[in-house]
Scaffold this motif. Structure first.
Motif, PDB file in Angstrom:
ATOM      1  N   THR A   1      -7.582   3.309  -2.341  1.00 61.77           N
ATOM      2  CA  THR A   1      -6.242   2.861  -1.971  1.00 61.77           C
ATOM      3  C   THR A   1      -5.469   2.529  -3.232  1.00 61.77           C
ATOM      4  OG1 THR A   1      -7.072   1.899   0.085  1.00 61.77           O
ATOM      5  CG2 THR A   1      -4.956   1.112  -0.672  1.00 61.77           C
ATOM      6  N   ASN A   2      -4.210   2.926  -3.284  1.00 59.14           N
ATOM      7  CA  ASN A   2      -3.309   2.505  -4.354  1.00 59.14           C
ATOM      8  C   ASN A   2      -2.365   1.465  -3.781  1.00 59.14           C
ATOM      9  OD1 ASN A   2      -4.364   4.178  -6.295  1.00 59.14           O
ATOM     10  ND2 ASN A   2      -2.771   5.718  -6.113  1.00 59.14           N
ATOM     11  N   ALA A   3      -2.206   0.348  -4.485  1.00 62.69           N
ATOM     12  CA  ALA A   3      -1.343  -0.732  -4.030  1.00 62.69           C
ATOM     13  C   ALA A   3      -0.548  -1.291  -5.205  1.00 62.69           C
ATOM     14  CB  ALA A   3      -2.166  -1.834  -3.377  1.00 62.69           C
ATOM     15  N   ILE A   4       0.658  -1.733  -4.912  1.00 61.96           N
ATOM     16  CA  ILE A   4       1.548  -2.300  -5.922  1.00 61.96           C
ATOM     17  C   ILE A   4       1.736  -3.778  -5.597  1.00 61.96           C
ATOM     18  CG2 ILE A   4       3.888  -2.223  -6.863  1.00 61.96           C
ATOM     19  CD1 ILE A   4       3.975   0.714  -5.959  1.00 61.96           C
TER      20      ILE A   4
ATOM     21  N   VAL B   1       0.856  -1.190   0.000  1.00 59.77           N
ATOM     22  CA  VAL B   1       0.000   0.000   0.000  1.00 59.77           C
ATOM     23  C   VAL B   1       0.889   1.236   0.000  1.00 59.77           C
ATOM     24  CG1 VAL B   1      -1.750   1.283   1.292  1.00 59.77           C
ATOM     25  CG2 VAL B   1      -1.856  -1.213   1.183  1.00 59.77           C
ATOM     26  N   VAL B   2       0.635   2.154  -0.944  1.00 61.93           N
ATOM     27  CA  VAL B   2       1.444   3.370  -1.060  1.00 61.93           C
ATOM     28  C   VAL B   2       0.618   4.652  -0.915  1.00 61.93           C
ATOM     29  CG1 VAL B   2       3.253   2.296  -2.455  1.00 61.93           C
ATOM     30  CG2 VAL B   2       1.281   3.322  -3.586  1.00 61.93           C
ATOM     31  N   GLU B   3      -0.709   4.548  -0.964  1.00 66.85           N
ATOM     32  CA  GLU B   3      -1.556   5.734  -0.872  1.00 66.85           C
ATOM     33  C   GLU B   3      -2.926   5.331  -0.350  1.00 66.85           C
ATOM     34  OE1 GLU B   3      -4.880   7.986  -2.304  1.00 66.85           O
ATOM     35  OE2 GLU B   3      -4.177   6.285  -3.460  1.00 66.85           O
ATOM     36  N   VAL B   4      -3.471   6.141   0.542  1.00 69.87           N
ATOM     37  CA  VAL B   4      -4.819   5.913   1.065  1.00 69.87           C
ATOM     38  C   VAL B   4      -5.558   7.248   1.029  1.00 69.87           C
ATOM     39  CG1 VAL B   4      -6.192   5.220   3.063  1.00 69.87           C
ATOM     40  CG2 VAL B   4      -4.048   4.041   2.560  1.00 69.87           C
ATOM     41  N   ASP B   5      -6.674   7.286   0.354  1.00 72.38           N
ATOM     42  CA  ASP B   5      -7.494   8.503   0.228  1.00 72.38           C
ATOM     43  C   ASP B   5      -6.672   9.719  -0.192  1.00 72.38           C
ATOM     44  OD1 ASP B   5      -9.953   7.361   0.667  1.00 72.38           O
ATOM     45  OD2 ASP B   5      -9.888   7.673   2.830  1.00 72.38           O
ATOM     46  N   VAL B   6      -5.918   9.576  -1.276  1.00 70.67           N
ATOM     47  CA  VAL B   6      -5.141  10.648  -1.906  1.00 70.67           C
ATOM     48  C   VAL B   6      -4.050  11.198  -0.981  1.00 70.67           C
ATOM     49  CG1 VAL B   6      -5.324  12.719  -3.353  1.00 70.67           C
ATOM     50  CG2 VAL B   6      -7.284  11.229  -3.118  1.00 70.67           C
ATOM     51  N   VAL B   7      -3.595  10.409  -0.028  1.00 72.39           N
ATOM     52  CA  VAL B   7      -2.489  10.792   0.848  1.00 72.39           C
ATOM     53  C   VAL B   7      -1.449   9.678   0.778  1.00 72.39           C
ATOM     54  CG1 VAL B   7      -1.789  11.284   3.215  1.00 72.39           C
ATOM     55  CG2 VAL B   7      -4.017  12.060   2.393  1.00 72.39           C
ATOM     56  N   TYR B   8      -0.228  10.042   0.408  1.00 70.24           N
ATOM     57  CA  TYR B   8       0.836   9.046   0.373  1.00 70.24           C
ATOM     58  C   TYR B   8       1.138   8.574   1.788  1.00 70.24           C
ATOM     59  CZ  TYR B   8       1.692  10.347  -4.449  1.00 70.24           C
ATOM     60  OH  TYR B   8       1.550  10.573  -5.790  1.00 70.24           O
ATOM     61  N   VAL B   9       1.390   7.281   1.938  1.00 72.91           N
ATOM     62  CA  VAL B   9       1.730   6.710   3.238  1.00 72.91           C
ATOM     63  C   VAL B   9       3.076   5.997   3.116  1.00 72.91           C
ATOM     64  CG1 VAL B   9      -0.680   6.413   3.936  1.00 72.91           C
ATOM     65  CG2 VAL B   9       0.484   4.556   2.744  1.00 72.91           C
ATOM     66  N   LYS B  10       3.697   5.737   4.254  1.00 76.81           N
ATOM     67  CA  LYS B  10       4.911   4.938   4.234  1.00 76.81           C
ATOM     68  C   LYS B  10       4.523   3.556   3.716  1.00 76.81           C
ATOM     69  CE  LYS B  10       8.634   3.264   7.136  1.00 76.81           C
ATOM     70  NZ  LYS B  10       9.181   3.224   8.502  1.00 76.81           N
ATOM     71  N   PRO B  11       5.148   3.077   2.633  1.00 77.40           N
ATOM     72  CA  PRO B  11       4.743   1.790   2.045  1.00 77.40           C
ATOM     73  C   PRO B  11       4.793   0.640   3.055  1.00 77.40           C
ATOM     74  CG  PRO B  11       6.229   2.944   0.574  1.00 77.40           C
ATOM     75  CD  PRO B  11       6.231   3.695   1.876  1.00 77.40           C
ATOM     76  N   PHE B  12       3.735  -0.165   3.059  1.00 71.65           N
ATOM     77  CA  PHE B  12       3.700  -1.359   3.902  1.00 71.65           C
ATOM     78  C   PHE B  12       3.035  -2.494   3.144  1.00 71.65           C
ATOM     79  CE2 PHE B  12      -0.204   0.934   4.752  1.00 71.65           C
ATOM     80  CZ  PHE B  12      -1.162  -0.048   4.841  1.00 71.65           C
ATOM     81  N   LYS B  13       3.476  -3.720   3.437  1.00 74.03           N
ATOM     82  CA  LYS B  13       2.921  -4.908   2.782  1.00 74.03           C
ATOM     83  C   LYS B  13       1.805  -5.493   3.630  1.00 74.03           C
ATOM     84  CE  LYS B  13       6.874  -6.248   0.081  1.00 74.03           C
ATOM     85  NZ  LYS B  13       7.694  -7.333  -0.406  1.00 74.03           N
ATOM     86  N   THR B  14       0.774  -5.949   2.947  1.00 73.88           N
ATOM     87  CA  THR B  14      -0.354  -6.551   3.646  1.00 73.88           C
ATOM     88  C   THR B  14      -1.109  -7.474   2.687  1.00 73.88           C
ATOM     89  OG1 THR B  14      -2.338  -6.108   4.963  1.00 73.88           O
ATOM     90  CG2 THR B  14      -1.938  -4.652   3.110  1.00 73.88           C
ATOM     91  N   ASN B  15      -1.876  -8.372   3.245  1.00 74.91           N
ATOM     92  CA  ASN B  15      -2.767  -9.228   2.491  1.00 74.91           C
ATOM     93  C   ASN B  15      -3.744  -9.835   3.487  1.00 74.91           C
ATOM     94  OD1 ASN B  15      -3.886 -10.497   0.333  1.00 74.91           O
ATOM     95  ND2 ASN B  15      -2.396 -12.108   0.208  1.00 74.91           N
ATOM     96  N   PRO B  16      -4.965  -9.450   3.523  1.00 74.66           N
ATOM     97  CA  PRO B  16      -5.725  -8.602   2.610  1.00 74.66           C
ATOM     98  C   PRO B  16      -5.673  -7.122   3.008  1.00 74.66           C
ATOM     99  CG  PRO B  16      -7.216  -9.527   4.203  1.00 74.66           C
ATOM    100  CD  PRO B  16      -5.842 -10.080   4.520  1.00 74.66           C
ATOM    101  N   ILE B  17      -6.297  -6.290   2.155  1.00 71.00           N
ATOM    102  CA  ILE B  17      -6.494  -4.874   2.447  1.00 71.00           C
ATOM    103  C   ILE B  17      -7.933  -4.710   2.916  1.00 71.00           C
ATOM    104  CG2 ILE B  17      -6.703  -2.584   1.404  1.00 71.00           C
ATOM    105  CD1 ILE B  17      -4.541  -3.348  -0.561  1.00 71.00           C
ATOM    106  N   VAL B  18      -8.142  -3.908   3.965  1.00 68.89           N
ATOM    107  CA  VAL B  18      -9.495  -3.587   4.427  1.00 68.89           C
ATOM    108  C   VAL B  18      -9.796  -2.171   3.948  1.00 68.89           C
ATOM    109  CG1 VAL B  18     -11.012  -3.317   6.412  1.00 68.89           C
ATOM    110  CG2 VAL B  18      -9.218  -5.046   6.449  1.00 68.89           C
ATOM    111  N   ILE B  19     -10.922  -2.005   3.258  1.00 70.50           N
ATOM    112  CA  ILE B  19     -11.282  -0.716   2.676  1.00 70.50           C
ATOM    113  C   ILE B  19     -12.661  -0.302   3.178  1.00 70.50           C
ATOM    114  CG2 ILE B  19     -11.518   0.589   0.545  1.00 70.50           C
ATOM    115  CD1 ILE B  19     -10.032  -1.692  -0.846  1.00 70.50           C
TER     116      ILE B  19
END
Length: 71
Positions: free
Chosen positions: A48-51, A24-42
């Motif tokens: 959310t932008n995720a790579i 995850v690199v962005e949540v609600d148009v705000v960049y965040v410190k990248p973190f890995k997750t599975n699953p994502i809760v929205i």
């Protein structure tokens, strides 16, 4: 990169790609410190932008979205 949007009206959603971690690199148009997750809760209305690493052939990924339910 995936842009994931929860367009549900009243339900939080879990989103995952089977066998992959999403960074995850962005949540609600705000960049965040990248973190890995599975699953994502929205939450409803959230974006959310995720790579993730796409090293398989096209059509070989299973994406799942399911609602949060408690009893």
């Amino acid at each position: 990169m995936l842009r994931i949007i929860n367009a549900a009206l009243n339900e939080e959603l879990f989103f995952k790609i089977v066998g992959r971690y999403l960074t995850v690199v962005e949540v609600d148009v705000v960049y965040v410190k990248p973190f890995k997750t599975n699953p994502i809760v929205i939450a409803p209305g959230q974006t959310t932008n995720a790579i993730f690493s796409a090293d398989k052939k096209s059509g070989r990924y299973i994406m799942i979205a399911s609602p949060f339910m408690d009893s």
